[in-house]
Every structure is written in C-alpha cells, then in structure tokens.
Design a protein around this motif. Structure first.
Motif, PDB file in Angstrom:
ATOM      1  N   SER A 121       0.860  -1.185   0.000  1.00 48.70           N
ATOM      2  CA  SER A 121       0.000   0.000   0.000  1.00 48.70           C
ATOM      3  C   SER A 121       0.901   1.243   0.000  1.00 48.70           C
ATOM      4  O   SER A 121       2.115   1.127   0.180  1.00 48.70           O
ATOM      5  CB  SER A 121      -0.882   0.004   1.244  1.00 48.70           C
ATOM      6  OG  SER A 121      -1.720  -1.121   1.222  1.00 48.70           O
ATOM      7  N   PRO A 122       0.308   2.436  -0.168  1.00 50.20           N
ATOM      8  CA  PRO A 122       1.128   3.655  -0.123  1.00 50.20           C
ATOM      9  C   PRO A 122       1.991   3.689   1.134  1.00 50.20           C
ATOM     10  O   PRO A 122       1.521   3.393   2.229  1.00 50.20           O
ATOM     11  CB  PRO A 122       0.080   4.777  -0.117  1.00 50.20           C
ATOM     12  CG  PRO A 122      -1.078   4.192  -0.852  1.00 50.20           C
ATOM     13  CD  PRO A 122      -1.101   2.734  -0.482  1.00 50.20           C
ATOM     14  N   GLY A 123       3.260   4.015   0.943  1.00 52.83           N
ATOM     15  CA  GLY A 123       4.192   4.131   2.062  1.00 52.83           C
ATOM     16  C   GLY A 123       4.884   2.836   2.445  1.00 52.83           C
ATOM     17  O   GLY A 123       5.865   2.840   3.193  1.00 52.83           O
ATOM     18  N   VAL A 181      14.321  -5.682  -1.745  1.00 55.25           N
ATOM     19  CA  VAL A 181      13.140  -4.868  -2.042  1.00 55.25           C
ATOM     20  C   VAL A 181      12.689  -5.186  -3.468  1.00 55.25           C
ATOM     21  O   VAL A 181      13.449  -5.003  -4.420  1.00 55.25           O
ATOM     22  CB  VAL A 181      13.457  -3.361  -1.890  1.00 55.25           C
ATOM     23  CG1 VAL A 181      12.234  -2.527  -2.253  1.00 55.25           C
ATOM     24  CG2 VAL A 181      13.919  -3.054  -0.461  1.00 55.25           C
ATOM     25  N   ASP A 182      11.461  -5.699  -3.619  1.00 58.49           N
ATOM     26  CA  ASP A 182      10.999  -6.041  -4.975  1.00 58.49           C
ATOM     27  C   ASP A 182       9.747  -5.278  -5.403  1.00 58.49           C
ATOM     28  O   ASP A 182       9.317  -5.420  -6.552  1.00 58.49           O
ATOM     29  CB  ASP A 182      10.861  -7.566  -5.151  1.00 58.49           C
ATOM     30  CG  ASP A 182       9.552  -8.134  -4.623  1.00 58.49           C
ATOM     31  OD1 ASP A 182       8.957  -7.508  -3.717  1.00 58.49           O
ATOM     32  OD2 ASP A 182       9.133  -9.194  -5.113  1.00 58.49           O
ATOM     33  N   ALA A 183       9.168  -4.467  -4.520  1.00 57.37           N
ATOM     34  CA  ALA A 183       8.057  -3.582  -4.915  1.00 57.37           C
ATOM     35  C   ALA A 183       7.932  -2.496  -3.854  1.00 57.37           C
ATOM     36  O   ALA A 183       8.207  -2.748  -2.678  1.00 57.37           O
ATOM     37  CB  ALA A 183       6.746  -4.366  -5.025  1.00 57.37           C
ATOM     38  N   VAL A 184       7.530  -1.311  -4.287  1.00 55.77           N
ATOM     39  CA  VAL A 184       7.302  -0.237  -3.302  1.00 55.77           C
ATOM     40  C   VAL A 184       5.933   0.388  -3.552  1.00 55.77           C
ATOM     41  O   VAL A 184       5.456   0.438  -4.690  1.00 55.77           O
ATOM     42  CB  VAL A 184       8.404   0.868  -3.352  1.00 55.77           C
ATOM     43  CG1 VAL A 184       9.760   0.308  -2.954  1.00 55.77           C
ATOM     44  CG2 VAL A 184       8.462   1.542  -4.716  1.00 55.77           C
ATOM     45  N   GLY A 185       5.284   0.857  -2.478  1.00 53.83           N
ATOM     46  CA  GLY A 185       3.994   1.513  -2.599  1.00 53.83           C
ATOM     47  C   GLY A 185       4.173   2.962  -3.041  1.00 53.83           C
ATOM     48  O   GLY A 185       5.302   3.484  -3.087  1.00 53.83           O
ATOM     49  N   ASP A 186       3.044   3.615  -3.348  1.00 51.10           N
ATOM     50  CA  ASP A 186       3.094   5.022  -3.738  1.00 51.10           C
ATOM     51  C   ASP A 186       3.796   5.838  -2.661  1.00 51.10           C
ATOM     52  O   ASP A 186       3.605   5.598  -1.463  1.00 51.10           O
ATOM     53  CB  ASP A 186       1.671   5.575  -3.911  1.00 51.10           C
ATOM     54  CG  ASP A 186       1.046   5.074  -5.207  1.00 51.10           C
ATOM     55  OD1 ASP A 186       1.791   4.518  -6.050  1.00 51.10           O
ATOM     56  OD2 ASP A 186      -0.187   5.213  -5.348  1.00 51.10           O
ATOM     57  N   GLY A 187       4.579   6.773  -3.102  1.00 49.97           N
ATOM     58  CA  GLY A 187       5.228   7.689  -2.169  1.00 49.97           C
ATOM     59  C   GLY A 187       6.549   7.169  -1.624  1.00 49.97           C
ATOM     60  O   GLY A 187       7.215   7.862  -0.855  1.00 49.97           O
ATOM     61  N   VAL A 188       6.929   5.939  -2.010  1.00 50.13           N
ATOM     62  CA  VAL A 188       8.214   5.398  -1.511  1.00 50.13           C
ATOM     63  C   VAL A 188       9.262   5.535  -2.619  1.00 50.13           C
ATOM     64  O   VAL A 188       8.995   5.253  -3.788  1.00 50.13           O
ATOM     65  CB  VAL A 188       8.068   3.917  -1.088  1.00 50.13           C
ATOM     66  CG1 VAL A 188       9.405   3.338  -0.646  1.00 50.13           C
ATOM     67  CG2 VAL A 188       7.036   3.778   0.025  1.00 50.13           C
ATOM     68  N   ILE A 201       5.582  -7.722   3.667  1.00 52.18           N
ATOM     69  CA  ILE A 201       5.291  -6.282   3.593  1.00 52.18           C
ATOM     70  C   ILE A 201       5.884  -5.610   4.829  1.00 52.18           C
ATOM     71  O   ILE A 201       5.622  -6.029   5.961  1.00 52.18           O
ATOM     72  CB  ILE A 201       3.766  -6.026   3.551  1.00 52.18           C
ATOM     73  CG1 ILE A 201       3.144  -6.618   2.283  1.00 52.18           C
ATOM     74  CG2 ILE A 201       3.461  -4.524   3.679  1.00 52.18           C
ATOM     75  CD1 ILE A 201       3.467  -5.904   0.983  1.00 52.18           C
ATOM     76  N   VAL A 202       6.698  -4.576   4.578  1.00 53.05           N
ATOM     77  CA  VAL A 202       7.258  -3.775   5.674  1.00 53.05           C
ATOM     78  C   VAL A 202       6.534  -2.434   5.656  1.00 53.05           C
ATOM     79  O   VAL A 202       6.367  -1.819   4.585  1.00 53.05           O
ATOM     80  CB  VAL A 202       8.784  -3.613   5.506  1.00 53.05           C
ATOM     81  CG1 VAL A 202       9.367  -2.720   6.594  1.00 53.05           C
ATOM     82  CG2 VAL A 202       9.453  -4.990   5.525  1.00 53.05           C
ATOM     83  N   ASP A 203       6.104  -1.992   6.843  1.00 46.50           N
ATOM     84  CA  ASP A 203       5.200  -0.834   6.902  1.00 46.50           C
ATOM     85  C   ASP A 203       5.848   0.480   6.475  1.00 46.50           C
ATOM     86  O   ASP A 203       5.157   1.393   6.035  1.00 46.50           O
ATOM     87  CB  ASP A 203       4.597  -0.693   8.316  1.00 46.50           C
ATOM     88  CG  ASP A 203       5.645  -0.386   9.380  1.00 46.50           C
ATOM     89  OD1 ASP A 203       6.850  -0.634   9.139  1.00 46.50           O
ATOM     90  OD2 ASP A 203       5.259   0.100  10.456  1.00 46.50           O
TER      91      ASP A 203
END
Ligand code: NAD
Ligand code: ZN
Ligand code: ZN
Length: 344
Positions: free
Chosen positions: A24-26, A68-75, A130-132
């Motif tokens: 998710s975002p962040g 790290v294989d995916a990042v949410g919006d804003g990361v 998932i890391v917050d």
C-alpha cells in the motif's frame, strides 16, 4: 505465495498458499531471502485463548532479511533491488521514543494497532513480506542473508540487554549468561567483544554448553549450587557483575539472584514468566533488575556492524520453507544448534 502460518490455537504451524501481497502507499515489499525462528514463536503458540493476542491466521517470523521487490506510492523507487534487514519492533515513528530510535518502546504502537511482523502483522516466513515503512529497513551492505537474519533479534536483543549493563561489566568482572541457545550464544560473543569480563554460560543441555565454549565462553556450567560457588570463586567472593537470564523461569531467577553481586545487574530477557521479590532486604544491596525488550534502530546498525567486523557470528541450521514446521519442532525440542533459519 507460500507462507508458514499459525492457523489454529494449539495446532503446529502449517505451510499454506496465500495471495502475494501488494504494498500500500508508504509500504515496501521484500522478496524474503531468510527468516529466523525464535523461541518467542514457540511461546506464543503455547498461549491459551484468553492470553493470545496476535491474530489468526498469523504468518510467523519476526526476523527477516530480503531484497526490495516492490514499493507503494510515495516510496523512493531507488530502494528497489536493495538487500536489507528488517527492524522488527515497529513503532509510530513520531513519538519521543521513536524519535530517539527506540521504537521497541513506542508510546503509541499499542493504541494505534501497530504490531511487529510475525507478532501481529504478517511475518517473514513467506516468499514475500510487507514492511510498513522504509524507516524499518537497514542495508545489509555485503552481509550474507542467512548469516545476518538472526542478528535482527537473536543479536539485537542481547546487544541491547548488554549495552544497558556495560558500566558494571568492568575488566575482570564476571558476566553470566543463562540459556546458551539462539540468543545466548550471541550474547556470549557480544560480551567477549565489548568487555574484558570472564564470561560464564549456564545451560541445562551439555551440547549447548559445548557450543558456548566454542563461541567464546570462558566457563560453561550446569545450573545449580555448584555453579553459584564457581561464580563466587571466579569473582573472588563478589558475585557476578551482571546475569543475563535468557530463560527467566522461577529456577533461573533464583539462580541468578544467588549469583549476582551487590550493585550488580540481573537482566531478565527470557519470557519464562518467573517473578522476583525486590526490595532492600530481598536481595544483594543496590542490585538492579531490568526486563529489556528487543532493541533500538541504532543498535541494529551497531550489531550488524559487529558482524561485518567479524566480532559476532550466528550459528545457523538452515531449513527450506517446506521444512519450516520441522524447524519449530526442533526449536521446541531444544535440539537446534544456534538459530534455525528458513530460506524460502
Ligand atoms: P532457544 O530455545 O534457542 O534457547 C534457550 C536455551 O535455554 C536453550 O539452550 C535451553 O537448553 C536453555 N534452557 C532452557 N531452560 C533452562 C533452564 N531452566 N536452565 C538453564 N538453561 C535452560 O531460545 P531463544 O530463541 O534463544 O529464546 C530465549 C528466550 O528469550 C525465550 O524465552 C524467548 O521468548 C526470549 N526472547 C526474549 C526477547 C526479548 O525481547 N526480551 C527477544 C527474543 C527472545
Ligand atoms: Zn524473538
Ligand atoms: Zn512511537
């Protein structure tokens, strides 16, 4: 993806197929390279319904490293491809404790419903985690994932416990580690690297005592009155400057109290549920009792740096994700050497 989940109270964890999560975002998603099994997982899986608060089904694993294989919006997308260790005791990031890096003592985590991965949030015993927040990721900078993952708890927790006692761990003093398993064998190495104390390991299991000597303990003793006498002799009658009790059941608390010197520290790391009477006439004068939980973000950088410098090394037994239930059986039975590491 595959994940090792605790599904039903009192029933051993099982391998399940669940949807691969999207950040998710962040948030940040890791492809997990390694996850560690801790005795705290065994503890929580032994809790009765009224004491269990971690949610079901629970993907286990509060020690994790990965890419790290995916990042949410804003990361920041430049994180993609980075090899990282996960700082597990997540906090809010905004209270005074979190601002100091001590997210393990966040004042708001409970009220905001923030829980560590594997201890409420989905954990690292899965193909993806998932890391917050990217705040909880620390670059591995060349450390091998299997060698490094145990440092995030089996390293960080004793490091934090020992750092809180360095003032009394003067050269020539005696430091005692009760319980030379996953955390304890790293505690011995940290004591050797940070202090010039005489390090005494205490464990019920002779094979753990042999391992303790291999990783640097000066003496390895079975629990009991003889161990108390030996600690007194090694400290010229004073007693231990600090006892790190990584079991903390009633017998080990009694043993630690019999060993600790006046002004010494008795540090309760294990979740054995023993309890101590404290008070002026209850034990040695000015003895201090502490019950530390995990460690801070800056301390995780420090323990990873100790590993890069060759000062600590986690002994590992490696399991595939398919064999992860066996890792927990072995942990429960006490037959592991060092830490069980699951490699998905
Ligand atoms: P482990 O099973 O790898 O090691 C435990 C060791 O203690 C074993 O070598 C065992 O032989 C020994 N032992 C058991 N009972 C004993 C007794 N009565 N006397 C002497 N030795 C005894 O476990 P671990 O993963 O290293 O975890 C150790 C403890 O630390 C657990 O209670 C765990 O829940 C707790 N823990 C606490 C924190 C924290 O933040 N405070 C963090 C991680 C783990
Ligand atoms: Zn743990
Ligand atoms: Zn906070």
């Amino acid at each position: 993806m595959k994940a090792l989940q605790y599904v039903k109270l009192g029933v051993p964890p099982e391998l399940v197929e669940i949807p691969t999560p999207t950040p998710s975002p962040g948030q940040v998603r890791l492809k997990v390279a390694a996850a560690g099994a801790c005795h705290s997982d065994v503890f929580l899986m032994g809790l009765p319904e009224e004491a269990y608060s971690f949610g079901l089904p629970l993907t286990l694993g509060h020690e994790g490293v990965g890419v790290v294989d995916a990042v949410g919006d804003g990361v920041d997308r430049s994180l993609l491809g980075e090899h990282v260790a996960v700082y597990g005791p997540w906090g809010c990031g905004r209270c005074p404790r979190c601002a100091s890096g001590a997210e393990n003592y966040c004042a708001r985590a409970t009220s905001l419903g923030i829980a560590p991965p594997g201890l409420g949030a989905p954990g690292a015993m899965a193909e993806h985690l998932i890391v917050d927040s990217p705040r909880h990721l620390i670059p591995l900078e060349g450390l091998d994932p299997v060698a490094a993952v145990g440092l995030t708890d089996a390293g960080l927790t004793p490091y934090h416990a020992i750092k809180g006692s360095v003032d009394v761990l003067t050269p020539g003093a005696v430091a005692v580690v009760i319980g030379a398993g996953g955390l304890g064998h790293v505690a011995i190495q940290i004591l050797r690297a940070l202090t010039a104390t005489t390090v005494v390991a205490v464990d019920l299991d002779p094979s753990k005592l042999a391992h303790a000597i291999e990783v640097g303990a000066h003496h390895a003793l079975a629990p009991g009155d003889e161990a108390v006498t030996t600690v007194r002799e090694l400290s010229r009658g004073l007693g231990a400057a600090a006892v790190f009790d990584i079991v903390a059941v009633q017998e080990t608390l009694r043993l630690g109290k019999a060993m600790v010197m006046s002004t010494g520290h008795q540090v309760l790391v294990g979740v054995g549920r023993g309890s101590l009477d404290v008070g002026l006439l209850a034990g040695p004068y000015e003895w201090q009792v502490r019950s530390p939980y995990w460690g801070s973000l800056p301390e995780l950088y420090e323990i990873l740096a100790m590993a890069r410098a060759g000062a600590v090394h986690v002994t590992t037994e490696v399991f595939s994700l398919d064999d992860a239930p066996e890792a927990y059986e072995r942990l429960h039975a006490g037959t592991l050497r060092g830490r069980a590491i699951v490699v998905p």
